[in-house]
Design a protein around this motif. Structure first.
Motif, PDB file in Angstrom:
ATOM      1  N   ASP A  36       0.728  -1.212  -0.142  1.00 51.78           N
ATOM      2  CA  ASP A  36       0.046   0.054  -0.031  1.00 51.78           C
ATOM      3  C   ASP A  36       0.836   1.176  -0.047  1.00 51.78           C
ATOM      4  O   ASP A  36       0.582   2.265  -0.650  1.00 51.78           O
ATOM      5  N   GLU A  37       1.907   1.239   0.908  1.00 52.81           N
ATOM      6  CA  GLU A  37       2.677   2.186   0.822  1.00 52.81           C
ATOM      7  C   GLU A  37       3.227   2.720  -0.533  1.00 52.81           C
ATOM      8  O   GLU A  37       3.337   4.109  -0.703  1.00 52.81           O
ATOM      9  N   ASP A  41       2.390   5.913  -3.457  1.00 54.48           N
ATOM     10  CA  ASP A  41       3.690   7.118  -3.568  1.00 54.48           C
ATOM     11  C   ASP A  41       3.864   6.797  -5.255  1.00 54.48           C
ATOM     12  O   ASP A  41       4.738   7.671  -5.686  1.00 54.48           O
ATOM     13  N   ARG A 444       5.726   1.449   9.938  1.00 58.65           N
ATOM     14  CA  ARG A 444       4.748   1.025   8.575  1.00 58.65           C
ATOM     15  C   ARG A 444       3.651   1.998   8.370  1.00 58.65           C
ATOM     16  O   ARG A 444       3.115   2.590   9.289  1.00 58.65           O
ATOM     17  N   VAL A 445       3.494   2.160   7.164  1.00 55.17           N
ATOM     18  CA  VAL A 445       2.391   2.918   6.539  1.00 55.17           C
ATOM     19  C   VAL A 445       1.078   2.099   6.737  1.00 55.17           C
ATOM     20  O   VAL A 445       0.931   0.938   6.418  1.00 55.17           O
TER      21      VAL A 445
END
Length: 471
Positions: A36-37, A41, A444-445
């Motif tokens: 997801d991170e 981005d 963690r994101v």
């Protein structure tokens, strides 16, 4: 009752054995969060990367073709062949493989998209996307399900039943190296499925027509078209320079003409061919040879990278019983321990299509390949904290263990090689008092990107991954 002594008992402890169901699901959330991170981005720098690589690859290919106009020169032949071989590797590994995986579908580019991209290799896009993106990445290293496990022609795991045909596998592996693209194309047909009557004849005929079309295109392009263009360019240079670029030698066509006719006119034509045609003929033949060698270079390199990422001693394989009712976390761990990385420089990773990060690729097959280096320390951190292996090694080690396996398992018997223990991390500066490389990436994101996970919806025929649980 007879006992099959060619296959060992399952004496390798499952890498999930020490993990509880709750821990495995927590692992899934952490792996999802990394994906997801990255997806949150993705942007212009990623777009610039792939467009730059595609442009550079095409420039190398053009340079190689132009240099080969002078392939009568040994220096030009070597330089042109090298440019063409590198261009074919880039097109096959970093561009074709990854675009057709759907790694760049997020850009919604009408040209750089898995639904429309095709590559300069014998496999058709649709057949490869099914056999590789779906079958292989869904059933990675599950014996009897993953058709890439030995490509159905090689015994690379001791649990595979031995047959006398495997005695020849060290030899036909050499042929597979040289003609890997054709081996993969035939593998995509699913020969075993055809043999068992599981594939409709009409589907097989569609795939065969596709392979025949790809074969015709490559033969015409590499072995007729471009050699003819080189020959014409050489002939044009002769005309422009008044014959000053003409080389010595006898024309083969002139010789044939002399053999079939003793007429004075025929000999005059043969003399003209000797003076102007010998160089044209040699240029055609040399360019033909350069294209052939460039394809061999691409095939040998692709074979080496792919085999080193899948078949070294470190990789685990799984029985179908072991993966019954597999959860998302279990799928992630199977991908983690079923692959192995190859250590190398930035240039090496580029030329490997970043499949030198095979572990990260199997965890995130739809993630842009350039991001694998960024997420690797985070994967190592998970391995360190959850006492899981992180399989990696230099090319010489990985290639050596693969060849040892191919030779040993050509004969009856054999047992699984010892597997690596939990990842311990590389200490910064070599000091045990310093935190490991992985420990620096522990924030963690939170998961939450709507299009995340290795089942990302695109044109690449995604892997069938167990769904996410409740976060």
């Amino acid at each position: 009752m007879s006992v099959d002594t060619s296959r060992p008992k399952d004496d390798i402890v499952s890498p999930l054995a020490h993990l509880s169901d709750e821990t495995i699901e927590q692992l899934a959330k952490e792996f999802d969060a990394i994906h997801d991170e990255v997806y949150a981005d993705l942007g212009e720098r990623d777009r610039n990367y792939i467009t730059t690589v595609i442009a550079a690859q095409r420039q190398l290919a053009v340079a190689g073709r132009v240099i080969l106009f002078g392939s009568k020169s040994r220096t030009a032949w070597v330089a042109g062949t090298a440019c063409l071989g590198i261009a074919k590797i880039l097109e096959n590994m970093e561009i074709g493989h990854n675009v057709m995986h759907g790694q760049w579908d997020w850009m919604n580019d009408p040209d750089i998209h898995s639904s429309v991209w095709d590559w300069d290799t014998a496999s058709t896009a649709e057949a490869w996307k099914h056999s590789h993106n779906y079958v292989h990445h869904t059933y990675t290293n599950i014996r009897g399900k993953d058709k890439d496990l030995g490509y159905e022609i090689m015994r690379i795991d001791p649990h595979q039943k031995w047959s006398p045909v495997y005695l020849a596998q060290p030899f036909y592996n050499l042929l597979l190296m040289a003609f890997f693209e054709w081996g993969v194309a035939l593998h995509d047909l699913d020969i075993e499925g055809i043999r068992r009557g599981e594939r409709p004849v009409k589907d097989v005929l569609v795939d065969l027509r596709g392979i025949a079309t790809k074969a015709r295109r490559q033969i015409v392009k590499d072995y007729i078209g471009w050699p003819a263009v080189s020959a014409v360019a050489y002939g044009a240079a002769q005309v422009v320079t008044g014959g000053r670029v003409s080389g010595r030698g006898k024309s083969k066509l002139g010789k044939r003409l002399r053999d079939v006719s003793s007429a004075r006119g025929a000999h005059r034509v043969a003399s003209v061919l000797d003076r102007h045609g010998a160089g044209i003929e040699q240029t055609f033949v040399n360019t033909f040879a350069a294209n052939f060698v460039a394809n061999i270079i691409r095939n040998v390199w692709s074979h080496g990278i792919i085999f080193c990422g899948h078949f070294p001693d470190q990789a685990y394989t799984f029985s179908q019983k072991e993966v019954e009712n597999e959860t998302r976390g279990g799928w992630y761990v199977r991908q983690l321990v079923g692959a192995a990385n190859i250590e190398g420089s930035a240039l090496f990773h580029l030329m490997s299509g970043n499949l030198s990060y095979q572990v990260e690729h199997h965890l995130y097959p739809d993630m842009p390949s350039t991001r694998y280096k960024e997420v690797a320390p985070k994967i190592k951190d998970i391995c360190e904290r959850y006492q899981l292996p992180y399989n990696t090694g230099p090319l010489s080690k990985q290639w050596g263990t693969v060849q040892r396996t191919i030779i040993r398992l050509a004969f009856p018997g054999g047992k699984p090689r010892p597997k690596p223990g939990p990842y311990r991390g590389e200490r910064v500066g070599g000091s045990s008092s310093q935190p490991s490389e992985a420990a620096r990436f522990r924030n963690r994101v939170p998961a939450g990107h709507p299009d995340a996970g290795p089942e990302h919806n695109g044109g690449g025929v995604a892997a069938d991954v167990p769904p996410r649980g409740d976060d």
